[in-house]
Scaffold this active site. Structure first.
Site, PDB file in Angstrom:
ATOM      1  CG  ASP A 199       8.879  25.412 -85.561  1.00 24.81           C
ATOM      2  OD1 ASP A 199       8.333  24.418 -85.764  1.00 24.81           O
ATOM      3  OD2 ASP A 199       8.725  26.678 -86.310  1.00 24.81           O
ATOM      4  CE1 TYR A 231       8.254  30.441 -78.339  1.00 27.37           C
ATOM      5  CE2 TYR A 231       5.888  31.720 -77.734  1.00 27.37           C
ATOM      6  CZ  TYR A 231       7.082  30.164 -78.437  1.00 27.37           C
ATOM      7  OH  TYR A 231       6.567  29.413 -78.451  1.00 27.37           O
ATOM      8  NE  ARG A 252       6.610  29.546 -88.667  1.00 26.45           N
ATOM      9  CZ  ARG A 252       6.562  28.727 -88.892  1.00 26.45           C
ATOM     10  NH1 ARG A 252       6.017  28.596 -90.091  1.00 26.45           N
ATOM     11  NH2 ARG A 252       5.571  27.526 -88.644  1.00 26.45           N
ATOM     12  CG  ASP A 312      11.239  30.496 -90.700  1.00 30.35           C
ATOM     13  OD1 ASP A 312      11.854  30.639 -92.225  1.00 30.35           O
ATOM     14  OD2 ASP A 312      10.852  29.664 -89.748  1.00 30.35           O
TER      15      ASP A 312
END
Length: 291
Positions: A39, A67, A173, A81
Site C-alpha cells: 500500500d 512485518y 490492518r 489503519d
C-alpha cells in the site's frame, strides 16, 4: 543482461506501480514487474523483477512475509489503519503485558480472516473499496491465513509494536483490529514496515536513488540478484544436444528420478535455461523459459 530480482526499499507515499515505473526508467528497460504490492502508506521490502526475472514473480508472490507493525489501542477506523476516519473510541483499563502476550499467542496458527472493507479483494467483479466508497455494505468472504510467528517488540499501554511472520494475503490492518477486540477494546494499525519476503531482508534493500547510482556507475550487479539465488530450487543438468528441443518446449531425456520437487531448474552446460517439471522419472520439459 539485466535478468534478476531487485530488493527495493519502498518509501511511504509511493504506490507499487510508481516504484515499478521508476525502476523501468532508471534501467531503461520495459520488462519490469513486482512480486507483491505494498500500500502507498506502507514502506519496506518490495521485490521487483527485471527481464527474465519476471517469469518467477508468481513463485515469489506466494512466499511468507515479515512485518514490523504498530497497533494503536482504543480507536477503530473505517480503513482499520491510521489513515482512515475514526468511527469509534473506547476507553480501556490498563492491559498487562502478560495479557497482551497471551492475546498475541492466540493469533498464531492457521485461521480465517475477513478482509477489510477498504481492500482490493474482488467481489462480483468489483473491488471491496469500490463498494465501501459508495457506502454499500457487502458480505465479505473469509480467507485462510497463517500467522507463523508474532512477537512483542515494545508496549506502552496504548501502542503495541510487534514483529509478525505470516502467509501471503494476511492483512495487518485486520490483525490489529482483531487483536484490539480480543483485548476487550478497539484497535487499528499505525506504522507498518515490511522487513522481509522470501529471504530478502530490509537491511540488504536499496533505495531508488541507490539503484540509479549503481546503474549509472556500471555496478548494477551489486544489487541485481540472480534468479537462482533469490528462488533456490534443485537443479538438473541436461546435455547441450538437447538445448534446441528444450527451448522449443519439447520433452527431453534427463535423470530426474532423484527429484521429488514439483519444479526445478534446468541447466545446459551450467547455463540456466528454465524452470522445469517432470513428465516421468526420465523425461522433463521446461515450464518457464529463462533464456
Amino acid at each position: 543482461m539485466m535478468n534478476g530480482v531487485l530488493n527495493i526499499l519502498k518509501p511511504t507515499g509511493m504506490t507499487s506501480h510508481d516504484v515499478v515505473s521508476s525502476v523501468r526508467k532508471i534501467l531503461n528497460i520495459k520488462k519490469v514487474g513486482h512480486a507483491g504490492t505494498l500500500d502507498p502508506n506502507v514502506s519496506g521490502v518490495m521485490v521487483v523483477c527485471v527481464g527474465k526475472g519476471t517469469k518467477i514473480s508468481e513463485y515469489l508472490m506466494n512466499q511468507d512475509k515479515e512485518y514490523v507493525c504498530e497497533l494503536i489501542l482504543g480507536q477503530k477506523t473505517d480503513t482499520q489503519d491510521s489513515y482512515g476516519k475514526i468511527v469509534e473510541e473506547k476507553k480501556f483499563k490498563s492491559i498487562s503485558e502478560r495479557t497482551l502476550l497471551n492475546a498475541l499467542e492466540d493469533f498464531k496458527g492457521r485461521q480465517q480472516q475477513i478482509p477489510p472493507a477498504y481492500s482490493a479483494v474482488k467481489l462480483n467483479g468489483k473491488k471491496l473499496y469500490e463498494y465501501a466508497r459508495q457506502n454499500i455494505s457487502v458480505e465479505k468472504e473469509a480467507k485462510e491465513i497463517h500467522i507463523k510467528d508474532i512477537n512483542l517488540i515494545k508496549y506502552d499501554n496504548e501502542r503495541v509494536l510487534m514483529r509478525v511472520n505470516c502467509s501471503k494475503g494476511t492483512y495487518m490492518r485486520t490483525l490489529c483490529n482483531d487483536i484490539g477486540e480480543k483485548l476487550g477494546t478497539l484497535g487499528h494499525m499505525g506504522v507498518l514496515v515490511r522487513t522481509e519476503t522470501k529471504g530478502l531482508h530490509i537491511e540488504n534493500s536499496v533505495t531508488l536513488n541507490e539503484l540509479k547510482f549503481l546503474f549509472d556507475n556500471n555496478r548494477l550487479q551489486e544489487c541485481l540478484i540472480p534468479i537462482d539465488k533469490v528462488y533456490p530450487l534443485k537443479k538438473i543438468n541436461v546435455h547441450m544436444d538437447y538445448y534446441d528441443r528444450l527451448t522449443a518446449g519439447n520433452e527431453v531425456y534427463a535423470q530426474a528420478d532423484t527429484i521429488e520437487d514439483e519444479v526445478f531448474y534446468i541447466y545446459c552446460n551450467d547455463e540456466l535455461i528454465g524452470i522445469g517439471k517432470k513428465i516421468n522419472n526420465n523425461l522433463v520439459k521446461i515450464e518457464k523459459m529463462l533464456v
